[in-house]
Motif scaffolding. Structure first.
Motif, PDB file in Angstrom:
ATOM      1  N   GLU A   1      50.426  68.567  10.766  1.00 29.77           N
ATOM      2  CA  GLU A   1      50.109  69.988  10.911  1.00 29.77           C
ATOM      3  C   GLU A   1      49.955  70.301  12.391  1.00 29.77           C
TER       4      GLU A   1
ATOM      5  N   ARG B   1      47.536  81.113   1.285  1.00 25.65           N
ATOM      6  CA  ARG B   1      47.454  79.854   2.021  1.00 25.65           C
ATOM      7  C   ARG B   1      48.830  79.385   2.472  1.00 25.65           C
ATOM      8  N   PHE B   2      48.813  78.687   3.585  1.00 27.11           N
ATOM      9  CA  PHE B   2      50.043  78.131   4.143  1.00 27.11           C
ATOM     10  C   PHE B   2      50.360  76.856   3.371  1.00 27.11           C
TER      11      PHE B   2
ATOM     12  N   PRO C   1      50.015  85.551   5.869  1.00 24.30           N
ATOM     13  CA  PRO C   1      48.815  85.311   5.062  1.00 24.30           C
ATOM     14  C   PRO C   1      48.294  86.627   4.488  1.00 24.30           C
TER      15      PRO C   1
ATOM     16  N   SER D   1      39.354  76.526   5.980  1.00 24.59           N
ATOM     17  CA  SER D   1      39.726  76.632   7.392  1.00 24.59           C
ATOM     18  C   SER D   1      38.663  75.927   8.237  1.00 24.59           C
ATOM     19  N   PRO D   2      39.017  75.549   9.452  1.00 25.41           N
ATOM     20  CA  PRO D   2      38.010  74.976  10.357  1.00 25.41           C
ATOM     21  C   PRO D   2      36.842  75.942  10.561  1.00 25.41           C
ATOM     22  N   GLU D   3      37.137  77.232  10.558  1.00 28.09           N
ATOM     23  CA  GLU D   3      36.093  78.225  10.787  1.00 28.09           C
ATOM     24  C   GLU D   3      35.092  78.236   9.635  1.00 28.09           C
TER      25      GLU D   3
ATOM     26  N   GLY E   1      44.392  92.273   5.226  1.00 27.82           N
ATOM     27  CA  GLY E   1      44.175  91.397   6.369  1.00 27.82           C
ATOM     28  C   GLY E   1      45.477  90.986   7.033  1.00 27.82           C
TER      29      GLY E   1
ATOM     30  N   THR F   1      49.087  83.548  11.937  1.00 23.07           N
ATOM     31  CA  THR F   1      49.177  82.116  12.157  1.00 23.07           C
ATOM     32  C   THR F   1      50.512  81.738  12.759  1.00 23.07           C
TER      33      THR F   1
ATOM     34  N   SER G   1      42.842  91.284  14.732  1.00 24.14           N
ATOM     35  CA  SER G   1      43.118  90.747  13.410  1.00 24.14           C
ATOM     36  C   SER G   1      43.262  89.243  13.407  1.00 24.14           C
ATOM     37  N   ALA G   2      42.610  88.671  12.450  1.00 18.55           N
ATOM     38  CA  ALA G   2      42.900  87.268  12.194  1.00 18.55           C
ATOM     39  C   ALA G   2      44.175  87.243  11.355  1.00 18.55           C
ATOM     40  N   GLY G   3      44.509  86.112  10.855  1.00 20.20           N
ATOM     41  CA  GLY G   3      45.621  86.070   9.921  1.00 20.20           C
ATOM     42  C   GLY G   3      46.983  86.067  10.580  1.00 20.20           C
TER      43      GLY G   3
ATOM     44  N   LEU H   1      37.860  71.488  16.902  1.00 19.05           N
ATOM     45  CA  LEU H   1      37.979  71.693  15.466  1.00 19.05           C
ATOM     46  C   LEU H   1      37.914  73.179  15.141  1.00 19.05           C
ATOM     47  N   VAL H   2      37.073  73.883  15.871  1.00 22.43           N
ATOM     48  CA  VAL H   2      36.926  75.316  15.622  1.00 22.43           C
ATOM     49  C   VAL H   2      37.209  76.091  16.896  1.00 22.43           C
TER      50      VAL H   2
ATOM     51  N   LEU I   1      51.942  78.356  12.767  1.00 23.42           N
ATOM     52  CA  LEU I   1      51.710  76.983  12.338  1.00 23.42           C
ATOM     53  C   LEU I   1      53.024  76.315  12.055  1.00 23.42           C
TER      54      LEU I   1
ATOM     55  N   ARG J   1      43.620  83.059  15.009  1.00 28.82           N
ATOM     56  CA  ARG J   1      44.233  82.225  16.026  1.00 28.82           C
ATOM     57  C   ARG J   1      45.422  82.886  16.664  1.00 28.82           C
TER      58      ARG J   1
ATOM     59  N   THR K   1      41.670  72.478   7.220  1.00 30.42           N
ATOM     60  CA  THR K   1      43.029  72.603   7.726  1.00 30.42           C
ATOM     61  C   THR K   1      43.286  73.980   8.307  1.00 30.42           C
ATOM     62  N   ASP K   2      44.089  73.987   9.358  1.00 34.29           N
ATOM     63  CA  ASP K   2      44.535  75.249   9.953  1.00 34.29           C
ATOM     64  C   ASP K   2      45.395  76.053   8.996  1.00 34.29           C
ATOM     65  N   ARG K   3      45.875  75.392   7.954  1.00 31.39           N
ATOM     66  CA  ARG K   3      46.715  76.115   7.003  1.00 31.39           C
ATOM     67  C   ARG K   3      45.937  77.180   6.251  1.00 31.39           C
ATOM     68  N   MET K   4      44.605  77.037   6.227  1.00 25.13           N
ATOM     69  CA  MET K   4      43.784  78.111   5.673  1.00 25.13           C
ATOM     70  C   MET K   4      43.384  79.009   6.843  1.00 25.13           C
ATOM     71  N   THR K   5      43.647  80.294   6.709  1.00 25.85           N
ATOM     72  CA  THR K   5      43.413  81.220   7.811  1.00 25.85           C
ATOM     73  C   THR K   5      42.307  82.204   7.456  1.00 25.85           C
ATOM     74  N   PRO K   6      41.312  82.335   8.294  1.00 27.96           N
ATOM     75  CA  PRO K   6      40.352  83.417   8.051  1.00 27.96           C
ATOM     76  C   PRO K   6      41.074  84.742   8.267  1.00 27.96           C
ATOM     77  N   LEU K   7      40.735  85.741   7.474  1.00 24.04           N
ATOM     78  CA  LEU K   7      41.389  87.037   7.625  1.00 24.04           C
ATOM     79  C   LEU K   7      40.374  88.064   8.085  1.00 24.04           C
ATOM     80  N   PHE K   8      40.885  89.062   8.758  1.00 32.03           N
ATOM     81  CA  PHE K   8      40.024  90.117   9.280  1.00 32.03           C
ATOM     82  C   PHE K   8      40.230  91.342   8.386  1.00 32.03           C
TER      83      PHE K   8
END
Ligand code: SF4
Ligand code: SF4
Lengths: 325, 1081
Positions: A81, B252-253, B265, B961-963, B411, A137, A133-135, A120-121, A139, A127, B992-999
Motif C-alpha cells: 500500500e 473503501r479502497f 470514496p 483509517s490511521p486517523e 463527503g 485519496t 475536504s477529506a476523502g 502513522l497519522v 493511493l 490526505r 490502513t490508508d485505504r480507509m479514508t476519513p470523510l469530511f
C-alpha cells in the motif's frame, strides 16, 4: 554455446544442459500492473501440486497472509500500500534500502518520498491536501505474484550434489523429489530465496513451472487460472517482446514507473525464465534489486569443492534480500 | 525416495552423455521420466460450472477410477475463458476435501450431542413432521378470505442450488400450502428486481459481462467487482486495455479501486445523493441524449395534476398516510391513465388505500419480468416543455442535488465529483457508451430499490441502455441466484415473476389476471402463462371448470419474507424450518435473532456440506456461551443431511448474465450425501404416500400434484432434464414449446416457467450447448441459453435510432434490414423480429400488437424506459436521498430523515440507535459497511472450511483509517470490539490508508469496514459481522440494510459470558435506546 556455463547470457539453456532438439524455452511474464491480488495463482498451484496448507496466520501485511515463497507456497502474492498515484513519472530512488514488507508488518505505508517511516497519522484530517475536504485519496495498492525465477544460471541446480535439481528440456529448473536427499545446499544458494525445505524429511520444494502439464502441452496451473492474464505463460522470446511493448504502452499512458525485472539476459543470473513488469523498485515488492548467481565463481572453486562450498554458503547468507524467516 | 540404481545415477550419465555438468538431460530421474499429469490420464472430463459466485465460470472436472482428481477452468467458456478465481480453483478441495460430511446426524429435543441416524429413517421422520406441523398450523381462511396455507413451516435457501431443484422446492412447498419459501435472493438482490423491473420491464441486468469490453467508461459503484466477481472482472480489464476509463465509487479502497483509473470514496448510504447530483448535472448542462430520451423514455409523459413532489412536502411525496406509514400512490400516476399499482390496487372497486399488509406483500418484485400494467393512453408533450411532463418533474426534483450538496452529504470533493460527471457525459452519446456495474452495495439499503432506480434514470438520460458497452450490470453473487429469482424460491413470486396471489385481492383466476395483466405488450398474455403453469403443476386435475386449480395456490396476506419468518419463529407461529444451503446464523442480518428464532422451533432441517453455524447453535452457539440459552432447555429437533456438491448432480445454474449453463454429473455423491433434487423429490413422494386416500380438501393440492420423474443412477435421483423439459413446457401432443409465443391460455399447453420457455426447444437441452467462444462472436449465443429467448443484450432495439439505423457505426448492435423486412445484427434482437420501425399500432390494438416500432422496452406497459415510475414502487416515483436507518448525520437535503415507508420493527432483540441530531447518536459515532473478500464466500460455508482458502484470509478483521486508530487508540494487528444496540463482536484490527476519513457537514466522519464471512465454526473462525446489523427493510423488496449502519469501536477484545449482554445493555442505556428509537416515519 557460451564458454562459461555459470553466468552471462545463454540463449540455448536447454541445449547447454544436454537436451537434444529441445523445444523453445518457456517461461512466465507476470505483468503486475493488471494483477487484482485474487490469489487464484496461489490456490491453483496448491490444488494442482497438492501442496500442504501453510498455516493460518494473519500477518498484518496488507492482504498478504502467505508472507513469502516457501516449500509450501510456490506462488506468493505481495501487497504493497502506497501513498502515491498510479499515474505519474518514474519514482525517485527513495525506497532503496527500505524493507517494504517489514514496514507493512508494522502497519505503516511506504511513503511517497523522503524519510522513513511515514507517520502513522498525518497531521491533517484527510490526505488530499485540498484543505476543506477529506476523502481525496491518492493511493496505490500494488499487487504482484512472485514465483521461482527459473534462472538462466540457477545456483540451486549448480550446487545440488545429487542431481535432484535439473534443467528440463523447456529450460526450466525442477526438483526431482525421488532423488532429493534433503541436504539443503540449494536453499542458501538461491539469490531470490525461493527454494525451501519441508520440515518433515527436509526435501526441497519449489515451483516446477508445472513441468508435468507443460509436458502434455498445457499451461501451468497458475497462468491458466489467473483471471486477468497477469501471469502469462509462453515462449520466453515472445514473452520478452510482449513485455517490452507493454512497458512502452504504459509509459505512453503516463505510468512512468513501469519497468521490467528479470528480463535481461545480461543481468546477474543471465535473465530469468520468469520475469516481471513492476510499478516500483523491486525492493518494494520484496525482490532483490541486483540478484547475482551465487555460483558465478564456481569454476574457479571447482578444484576445492569442499572448502569452496563452505565458503560459498557462508558468504551467500549475506546476499539474501527480501527473504525473511 | 527411490534408491537410485547405478545406471540411473546422474554422475554416470553425465560422464557418458552431452550434459557434462549433469544439470539437465543426464540428471533425469525415473520418476521424472514416467511423469504423466493426471489431466492426461483421466478416464473422462465432465463439463461443469463453478458453484460459487454468479459469474458462472466453466469448469472441466477430471474423473479417474470413479474419483474426481482435478477441477480447472474450461477454456471454451465465453464468460470465463478458462480462468478461475481462488474459490473456483479450490473446487477440488471443496468437493473432495475432508471437511465434507457424509452421514446424517440427529439432535433430539433437549439433547446435548449429535446422534447418528440412517437416511431412510431421517427422511421418514421429516415427512412425518411436515405432515403433522402442516395439519396443526393450517389456515384455511384469514379474516374471511381463503388462504389455504400454513405458516407453520418455512424454508430458506436455493441460490446455490440448480434451477431444477428450485423448481421442485417451490412446486412441492406451494402444493403443501407453505408460503414462507425464501432464498438468498431476498437478502442479496430482491431490490434489483424491483428497481430494474420498474425502470425497464425486467429485473435482470440489462447487459452481460463480456459486453463490458465495449464500454468507453465503466462506473463500478456499490460493488467490489474485482474481489467478489474476479473472473468477470477480466472484461473490465479488457475494456481498460482498449482505453476505457474505470471509476470506482466506494466507501473503501478495495482491490477493485486498485485497478480503477479513478477512485472516489463515498460515505456509505449516500449513493442516491451522488447519483442525483449527476442526474442534475446532466439535466442542467443539457448533456442528455435528446433523441433517445424523447423517443425511448417516458420523459414526454404528463404526470397527474395532483402529483406532489418531495419539493412540495419537505421530502415526502403526496399521498403519505402517517398513521400506517404507507403511501396512497394514486396521485403519482400519468395523466389519462389508470395504472395497476404496486400494492395490488388494480381497479376502482378495490380499497382506496392499500395499507401496510398489502404493501408488504412484496408486489414490486413481480416486475422482474414485466412492468406495472397501465390502462389507457398517457398524454405526451414531445417538446418536453410542459411543466408536468416527466422531464420537467425530474428537473425540479433533482435541482437541489448540486455539487456542493454532494460534497456535504457524500463527503466527495467537488472537483472529484465533477470529474466523474465529465467522464460519464463525455463517454456517452451516439458514439460512446458508459456502463454501470453494481452489486449488494446498492441493494442492501432501506431505499435499495431506489438506488438502482437512480442509476437507471441516469443511464436512460445518457442513452446507455440497450447498447453495446452500455447498460446496467447487476453483479449477482451466488451460482444460481438469478435462477432462484426467475424460478423463485421466494414468498411473493411464482415462476417467471408471476405474483403470488393475495388473499383479499385475488379470489379467482379472472380477478387475478385482470388485476395484473396489461393492455399492451407481452404481459397482456399473462393468463396463458398462469394457466400453463397450473397445468404443469396439476396436470389433468387442472381444468377450465375448476379454474385450472387456481384455488390450490396458497394466498398471501402480507409479508412472509425470511425476516418476517424470523419474527414468526420468535412469536411461535413458524414451527418447522428447512435450511437448504443457506446459513442465516452468519449471513442474515441480526444473527443473534436468527438463532433465537431457531431455538423456538419444533424442528429444523439443515442440508449442507459441513456443520455450519445454523446447524450447531444449540450446542456451541454464542448464546450458549453467554448463558442466554442452555442446550438442555432447547426443544428444537435438528436433522443434518449432507448435501451433494455441484459436480455430483446434473442441472442448470443461471448466472449474472441471465445465462443458463448446464452442469453434467461427474460422479454420484458418497455416503448419505444427496442432491437437493433427491431430497425434495423423495420427501414429496413420502408425504404423498402417507396422505394417499385422504379426503381432506387441504390434501388435494399435494395429491393432485404432478410428481412423476424418471429416476436414475444407483441413488434414484430424479432426471434433471425431465424437470427442465417441464419448465420449458409442451403442447397438447407433448412436443416441447419453442418459446413463450407458443404458450396458450386454453389449457392445451403446459409450462413451468414461461420466461425459460425455449430452453428445451426441439427437445434439445439448449443450456448444455457448449460451442467454444473462439468459434463465435462475443455474444456467445451458442453457449448455454439466456432468457429471454436467448437474447444477450436486453432492449437492444434502443441501440438503433427511431428509423432503425445504429446510432453510430462504432456502437452498432442490431439494425433494421429493409430488404429482408427483419431486424438483424450481432445479437438476437430483444424486439419483435419483423416489426418495422415505422409500425404504429391501431388505437384498439392490444397485447403484442400494441407495441410500436419505436418501443424498445417491450415489457413495459407503455413501451418506454421509465425515468419516472408512475406505479410499481411503494416509496416514491423518483429516487430521493434519505439517510440510512442509522446515520451520524441529519438529512441535509430534506427535513424527512429516513425513508418514511421503510419496514422497521423495533423488538427487544432488534433495537435501533439514535441518528443525526438525536441525543445519544454520538454513542455510536462511526459508519460501518460490510463486504466480501476474494478469498471467501458469503456466510463462509463453502470457504471457511477449505484450508487453501482459509489460510489466505485466516481471521476476521475490521479495517480502519490511521486517523480513527489514533482517535480510539486502536493498534494495527491488535484487537477491537465493535458494538451496536444489537450485539458486540471482536475483530483483528487492520489500520490502513485505504480507509479514508470523510469530511461531511463540517466535520470528519470515520468509516469501519468489515467482511461478513466469519462465524464460530469451520477451519478459520471469528465473530460474525451480522451480529451487529439490524433488521430494517426496504419496503419494496424486504431487503435488509446492512451496507450502512453506525457503531462504536474500542480497543481490546469483547467481554465474555454474561458480561457481553451487559456491555451491550450499557451502551443502549447510554444512548437512551428505547423501543421507539428510530421508529418514527
Ligand atoms: S497474478 Fe493473477 S491469479 Fe495471481 S493474484 Fe494476480 S490476478 Fe490473481
Ligand atoms: S467464484 Fe465466481 S469468479 Fe470465481 S471461479 Fe467461481 S464463478 Fe468464477
Amino acid at each position: 554455446m557460451p564458454t562459461n556455463q555459470f553466468s552471462g547470457p545463454d540463449p540455448h539453456v536447454a541445449a547447454s544442459a544436454g537436451h537434444r532438439d529441445a523445444p523453445p524455452r518457456y517461461g512466465f511474464f507476470t505483468d503486475t500492473s493488471v494483477c487484482i491480488g485474487c490469489k487464484a495463482c496461489e490456490v491453483a498451484c496448491k490444488e494442482w501440486n497438492a501442496i500442504p496448507e501453510d498455516g493460518l496466520e494473519l500477518t498484518g501485511m496488507s492482504f498478504d497472509n502467505t508472507g513469502r515463497l516457501g516449500a509450501d507456497s510456490w506462488r506468493h502474492v505481495a501487497f504493497v500500500e502506497q501513498r502515491k498515484p498510479l499515474v505519474g513519472p518514474p519514482p525517485d530512488e527513495s525506497h532503496r534500502g527500505v524493507d517494504a514488507l517489514a514496514a507493512a508488518a508494522q502497519g505503516v505505508t511506504v511513503p511517497e518520498q523522503g524519510g522513513w517511516p511515514a507517520p502513522l497519522v498525518p497531521e491533517q484530517p484527510g490526505r488530499g491536501g485540498d484543505g476543506g475536504s477529506a476523502g481525496d485519496t491518492d493511493l496505490r495498492w500494488l499487487m504482484a505474484s512472485d514465483v521461482c525465477k527459473h534462472c538462466t544460471h540457477a545456483a540451486c541446480l549448480d550446487v545440488c550434489p545429487t542431481g535432484s535439481l535439473f534443467r528440463t528440456e523447456f529450460g526450466t529448473v525442477v526438483v526431482q523429489e525421488d532423488i532429493c536427499n534433503g541436504c539443503g545446499y540449494c536453499v542458501p544458494a538461491c539469490p531470490y530465496g525461493v527454494i525451501d525445505q519441508r520440515p518433515d524429511d527436509g526435501r526441497a520444494w519449489k515451483c516446477t513451472l508445472c513441468y508435468d502439464r507443460v509436458g502434455v502441452g498445457m499451461e501451468p496451473a497458475c497462468a491458466k487460472a489467473c483471471p486477468t492474464d497477469s501471469i502469462q505463460f509462453g515462449e520466453l522470446d515472445e514473452l520478452r517482446e510482449r513485455a517490452a511493448a507493454r512497458v512502452e504502452q504504459l509509459h505512453g499512458d503516463g505510468v512512468g514507473s513501469a519497468r521490467l525485472y528479470g528480463h535481461d539476459p545480461e543481468d546477474g543470473v543471465g535473465g530469468d525464465g520468469a520475469f516481471f513488469l513492476l510499478l516500483d523498485e523491486p525492493e518494494v515488492y520484496g525482490l532483490p534489486p541486483d540478484p547475482v548467481v551465487t555460483t558465478r565463481d564456481l569454476p574457479r572453486m571447482w578444484a576445492h569443492v569442499g572448502v569452496a562450498a563452505a565458503t560459498m554458503l557462508g558468504g551467500l547468507a549475506a546476499m539474501f534480500v527480501g527473504r525473511r524467516s | 525416495m527411490a534408491t537410485p540404481r547405478w545406471l540411473d545415477w546422474p554422475v554416470f550419465r553425465q560422464l557418458t552423455g552431452p550434459d557434462r555438468l549433469g544439470r539437465g538431460a543426464a540428471a533425469v530421474s525415473r520418476e521424472t521420466e514416467s511423469l504423466r499429469p493426471r489431466v492426461a490420464t483421466a478416464d473422462k472430463v465432465s463439463k461443469s460450472i463453478c458453484p460459487y459466485c454468479a459469474v458462472g465460470c466453466g469448469q472441466n472436472v477430471y474423473v479417474q477410477d470413479g474419483r474426481v482428481t482435478h477441477i480447472e477452468g474450461d477454456p471454451d467458456s465465453p464468460v470465463s475463458r478458462g480462468r478461475l478465481c481462488p474459490k473456483g480453483s479450490a473446487s477440488l478441495q471443496l468437493t473432495t476435501g475432508s471437511s465434507r460430511r457424509h452421514e446424517v446426524l440427529y439432535r433430539r429435543p433437549y439433547g446435548t450431542e449429535w446422534e447418528p441416524l440412517d437416511l431412510e429413517t431421517a427422511m421418514d421422520m421429516v415427512a412425518e413432521r411436515v405432515i403433522r406441523t402442516r395439519r396443526e398450523n393450517w389456515q384455511e381462511e384469514v379474516d374471511g378470505s381463503r388462504t389455504r396455507r400454513t405458516l407453520g413451516i418455512a424454508s430458506l435457501g436455493g441460490a446455490t442450488l440448480d434451477n431444477e431443484e428450485n423448481y421442485l422446492i417451490k412446486k412441492l412447498f406451494t402444493a403443501l400450502g407453505i408460503v414462507q419459501v425464501e432464498n438468498q435472493a431476498r437478502v442479496c438482490h430482491s431490490s434489483t428486481v424491483a428497481g430494474l423491473g420498474t425502470s425497464f420491464g425486467r429485473g435482470g441486468g440489462t447487459t452481460y459481462l463480456q459486453d463490458l469490453q465495449h464500454s468507453d467508461c465503466i462506473i463500478i459503484e456499490g460493488s467490489n467487482f474485482a474481489e467478489a466477481h474476479p473472473v468477470g472482472f477480466q472484461w473490465v480489464m479488457e475494456a481498460k486495455a482498449r482505453g476505457a476509463t474505470v471509476i470506482h465509487v466506494d466507501p473503501r479502497f478495495s482491490r477493485t479501486s486498485a485497478l480503477a483509473d479513478l477512485y472516489v470514496p463515498i460515505r456509505a448510504g449516500t449513493d442516491i445523493a451522488f447519483l442525483g447530483g449527476i442526474i442534475n448535472h446532466v439535466l442542467s448542462t443539457g448533456k442528455y441524449f435528446h433523441d433517445y430520451v424523447v423517443n425511448y423514455t417516458n420523459a414526454a409523459m404528463l404526470v397527474h395534476e395532483d402529483f406532489q413532489d418531495t419539493e412540495d412536502l419537505d421530502g415526502l411525496f403526496g399521498g403519505f398516510d402517517r398513521e400506517d406509514g404507507t403511501y396512497d400512490v394514486d396521485s403519482w400516476q400519468y395523466e389519462g391513465v389508470r395504472v395497476a399499482s404496486a400494492a395490488g390496487k388494480r381497479s376502482v372497486d378495490e380499497p382506496r388505500h392499500p395499507g401496510r399488509d398489502m404493501q408488504s406483500s412484496g408486489h414490486p418484485e413481480s416486475h422482474g419480468f414485466g412492468g406495472p400494467a397501465l390502462h389507457g393512453e398517457p398524454l405526451r408533450d414531445e417538446t418536453l416543455q410542459h411543466p408536468r411532463c416527466v422531464f420537467q418533474v425530474l428537473r425540479r426534483h433533482y435541482a437541489r442535488y448540486t455539487p456542493e450538496m454532494v460534497e456535504q452529504v457524500c463527503g466527495i470533493p467537488r472537483e472529484k465529483f465533477l470529474r466523474v460527471c465529465e467522464e460519464i457525459t463525455s463517454n456517452s452519446g451516439r458514439d460512446r457508451t458508459t456502463a454501470f456495474a453494481y452489486a449488494v452495495g446498492w441493494t442492501q439499503h432501506s431505499v435499495g430499490a431506489q438506488y438502482i432506480r437512480a442509476a437507471s434514470i441516469l443511464q436512460l438520460l445518457l442513452g446507455n441502455i440497450g447498447r453495446p458497452g452500455g447498460g446496467i450490470l447487476a453483479l449477482r453473487g451466488h451460482a444460481s441466484i438469478q435462477g432462484s429469482s426467475d424460478i423463485p424460491t421466494l414468498f411473493d413470486l411464482l415462476p417467471g415473476y408471476i405474483p403470488m396471489p393475495h388473499a383479499h385481492l385475488h379470489e379467482d383466476l379472472n380477478h387475478f389476471i385482470s388485476s395484473d395483466a396489461a393492455d399492451k405488450g407481452y404481459w397482456a398474455n399473462m393468463r396463458a402463462y398462469v394457466v400453463s403453469l397450473l397445468k404443469a403443476w396439476w396436470g389433468p386435475a387442472a381444468t377450465e371448470e375448476n379454474d385450472y386449480c387456481f384455488d390450490y395456490l396458497p394466498r398471501l396476506t402480507g409479508g412472509h419474507s425470511t425476516y418476517d419468518t424470523v419474527m414468526a419463529q420468535r412469536d411461535g407461529i413458524c414451527r418447522g424450518y428447512f435450511l437448504l444451503g443457506e446459513n442465516p446464523a452468519v449471513g442474515s442480518a441480526n444473527s443473534r435473532m436468527q438463532r433465537l428464532g431457531m431455538a423456538n422451533l419444533d424442528w429444523l432441517v439443515v442440508r449442507d456440506f459441513s456443520l455450519i453455524e445454523s446447524a450447531t447453535w444449540w450446542q456451541d452457539g454464542p448464546e450458549i456461551e453467554t448463558g442466554e440459552l442452555r442446550s438442555t432447555e432447547i426443544g428444537t429437533e435438528v436433522f443434518f443431511f449432507p448435501a451433494a456438491a455441484h459436480i455430483e448432480k446434473s442441472g442448470s445454474f443461471t448466472n449474472t448474465n441471465r445465462l443458463l449453463q448446464w452442469k453434467h454429473q461427474a460422479k454420484e455423491p458418497d455416503g448419505e450425501a444427496r442432491s437437493d433434487m433427491w431430497f425434495i423429490y423423495h420427501l414429496g413422494r413420502r408425504i404423498r404416500e402417507r396422505l394417499a386416500g385422504s379426503t381432506e380438501p387441504m390434501d388435494r393440492p399435494i395429491l393432485d400434484l404432478t410428481w412423476d420423474y424418471p429416476l436414475e443412477g444407483t441413488l434414484g435421483d430424479p432426471n434433471a432434464e425431465a424437470v427442465l423439459a417441464e419448465i420449458n413446457g409442451w403442447d397438447a401432443e407433448g412436443r416441447p414449446l419453442s418459446g413463450y409465443d407458443d404458450i396458450r391460455d386454453d389449457g392445451s399447453t403446459s409450462c413451468g416457467c414461461w420466461i425459460y420457455c425455449g430452453v428445451y426447444q426441439d427437445g434439445v437441452n439448449q443450456a448444455a450447448r457448449r460451442r467454444p467462444h473462439r468459434e463465435q462472436n462475443w455474444t456467445g449465443s451458442e453457449w448455454g441459453w439466456a432468457w429471454p429467448q436467448n437474447r444477450r443484450t436486453l432492449y437492444s432495439r434502443a441501440s438503433a435510432d427511431p428509423e432503425g439505423r445504429p446510432w453510430s457505426e462504432r456502437k452498432a448492435l442490431v439494425w433494421w434490414d429493409e430488404e429482408a423486412g427483419r431486424w438483424t445484427g450481432h445479437d438476437s434482437i430483444d424486439f419483435i423480429a419483423d416489426r418495422p420501425p415505422s409500425y404504429r399500432p391501431a388505437p384498439e390494438a392490444r397485447g403484442v400488437e400494441a407495441i410500436s416500432g419505436v418501443d424498445p422496452f417491450i415489457m413495459q406497459a407503455d413501451g418506454k424506459g421509465w425515468l419516472y415510475t408512475p406505479a410499481g414502487l411503494v416509496d416514491g416515483p423518483l429516487p430521493t436521498h434519505y439517510e440510512p436507518q442509522e446515520s451520524p448525520f441529519p438529512n441535509l437535503l430534506y427535513p424527512q430523515q429516513r425513508n418514511p415507508v421503510r419496514l422497521a420493527n423495533s423488538r427487544e432483540d432488534n433495537r435501533y440507535q439514535p441518528s443525526g441530531d438525536e441525543p445519544g447518536a454520538e454513542v455510536y459515532p462511526y459508519v460501518v459497511t460490510t463486504y466480501r473478500l476474494t478469498e471467501h464466500f458469503t456466510a463462509g460455508g463453502m470457504t471457511r472450511w477449505q484450508p487453501y482458502l482459509a489460510e489466505l484470509q485466516p481471521e476476521f478483521f475490521c479495517e480502519v483509517s490511521p486517523e480513527l486508530a489514533e482517535e480510539r487508540g486502536l493498534e494495527h494487528h491488535g484487537w477491537a470490539t465493535i458494538v451496536t444496540a444489537r450485539n458486540a463482536i471482536e475483530a483483528r484490527v487492520v489500520v490502513t490508508d485505504r480507509m479514508t476519513p470523510l469530511f461531511v457537514q463540517g466535520r470528519t466522519v470515520h468509516q469501519i469496514g468489515m467482511p461478513y464471512h466469519w462465524g464460530p465454526n469451520g477451519y478459520t473462525t471469528g465473530d460474525s459481522a451480522n451480529e451487529l446489523s439490524s433488521i430494517t427493510l426496504d419496503p419494496n423488496a424486504h431487503i435488509q440494510e446492512v451496507k450502512a449502519w453506525t457503531a462504536d469501536i474500542r480497543p481490546g477484545r469483547r467481554p465474555r459470558g454474561a458480561a457481553l449482554r451487559r456491555y451491550v445493555e450499557d451502551y443502549r442505556r447510554r444512548a437512551g435506546v428505547t423501543e421507539t428509537t428510530g421508529t418514527e416515519a
